[in-house]
Design a protein around this motif. Structure first.
Motif, short mmCIF file in Angstrom:
data_model
loop_
_atom_site.label_atom_id
_atom_site.label_comp_id
_atom_site.label_asym_id
_atom_site.label_seq_id
_atom_site.Cartn_x
_atom_site.Cartn_y
_atom_site.Cartn_z
N UNK A 240 -23.58 36.17 7.11
CA UNK A 240 -23.91 35.04 6.59
C UNK A 240 -24.01 33.64 5.94
N UNK A 241 -22.36 33.86 6.25
CA UNK A 241 -21.44 32.44 5.35
C UNK A 241 -21.30 31.78 5.77
N UNK A 242 -20.74 30.72 6.07
CA UNK A 242 -20.45 29.96 6.65
C UNK A 242 -19.31 29.84 7.92
N UNK A 243 -19.01 28.86 8.61
CA UNK A 243 -17.82 29.29 9.55
C UNK A 243 -16.79 29.25 9.15
N UNK A 244 -16.90 28.82 7.59
CA UNK A 244 -15.57 28.55 7.50
C UNK A 244 -15.24 29.82 6.26
N UNK A 245 -16.21 30.03 5.79
CA UNK A 245 -15.65 31.16 4.65
C UNK A 245 -15.49 32.38 5.93
N UNK A 246 -16.73 32.29 7.07
CA UNK A 246 -16.01 33.78 8.14
C UNK A 246 -14.73 34.01 8.67
N UNK A 247 -14.35 32.35 9.00
CA UNK A 247 -12.98 32.47 9.57
C UNK A 247 -12.13 32.94 8.25
N UNK A 248 -12.67 33.10 7.59
CA UNK A 248 -11.30 33.19 5.82
C UNK A 248 -11.90 34.32 5.48
N UNK A 249 -12.82 34.73 5.98
CA UNK A 249 -12.75 37.04 5.71
C UNK A 249 -11.99 37.13 6.98
N UNK A 250 -12.95 37.10 8.13
CA UNK A 250 -11.20 37.09 9.51
C UNK A 250 -9.86 37.29 9.02
N UNK A 251 -9.58 36.32 8.93
CA UNK A 251 -8.12 36.58 8.43
C UNK A 251 -7.87 37.63 6.81
N UNK A 252 -8.35 37.22 6.42
CA UNK A 252 -7.96 38.63 4.84
C UNK A 252 -8.12 39.99 4.73
N UNK A 253 -9.04 40.37 6.05
CA UNK A 253 -9.43 41.39 6.69
C UNK A 253 -7.64 41.27 8.68
N UNK A 254 -7.58 40.85 8.52
CA UNK A 254 -6.87 41.06 9.40
C UNK A 254 -4.72 41.39 8.93
#
Length: 180
Positions: free
Chosen positions: A42-56
């Motif tokens: 439910x986070x913003x697209x920008x936050x989701x992108x950041x989370x994806x980067x951190x997960x990677x």
């Protein structure tokens, strides 16, 4: 070329060749949960992108730091020591490797299980000697003062390059074993 992230900083660990493997795994799993995309749907697209980067980043960090050879190459690379064509190995080691390669070529033309076993034993003995010689450097690296680390890193680099030569010889030997 983008700079490689500092995985040790990411995991809040000192740069070391011998990390606490259980602690590394715990940190990986904790961050895997924290950065799991499902928890941020439910986070913003920008936050989701950041989370994806951190997960990677978490996955890459764990894959690198949990594997001794990859960890060693990573540390050497971070210090600019793995640039192609800039490393030199001691001539006596190169002569020893040349001798081992000549024995390999002889086996190529005249397969001989006894000579193959002798060659394998020589490679194993050389590898064991290298491992025993570098172990104190690897274990003590984290406790070294900053000004003593470059010399230790040079020793690790020489070890790493020698191990790569021996790995190629082992791979050739395993091809012989597969044929017989």
């Amino acid at each position: 070329m983008p700079e490689t992230p500092n995985y040790f900083d990411f995991y809040e660990l000192p740069e070391t060749f011998r990390p606490d493997e259980a602690g590394l795994k715990r940190k990986y799993y904790a961050l895997s949960r924290e950065y799991h995309p499902d928890f941020h749907a439910t986070a913003s697209a920008e936050k989701q992108q950041e989370i994806l980067h951190l997960a990677t980043l978490n996955t890459d960090a764990y894959r690198t730091l949990s594997h001794p050879d990859q960890r060693m190459a990573y540390i050497l690379g971070r210090h600019g020591l793995l640039e192609e064509g800039k490393q030199a190995l001691p001539p006596d080691f190169l002569m020893e490797v040349m001798d081992l390669n000549e024995q390999l070529m002889e086996l190529e033309f005249e397969p001989d299980p006894a000579a193959e076993a002798t060659l394998e034993a020589e490679v194993n003995a050389l590898s064991d000697t290298l491992d025993a010689g570098i172990e104190p450097v690897l274990a003590g690296y984290v406790g070294l003062p900053t000004d003593a680390r470059p010399q230790a890193l040079q020793q690790v680099l020489t070890y790493y390059l020698k191990k790569r030569y021996l790995l190629r010889i082992r791979e050739s030997l395993s091809k012989f074993a597969a044929r017989s």
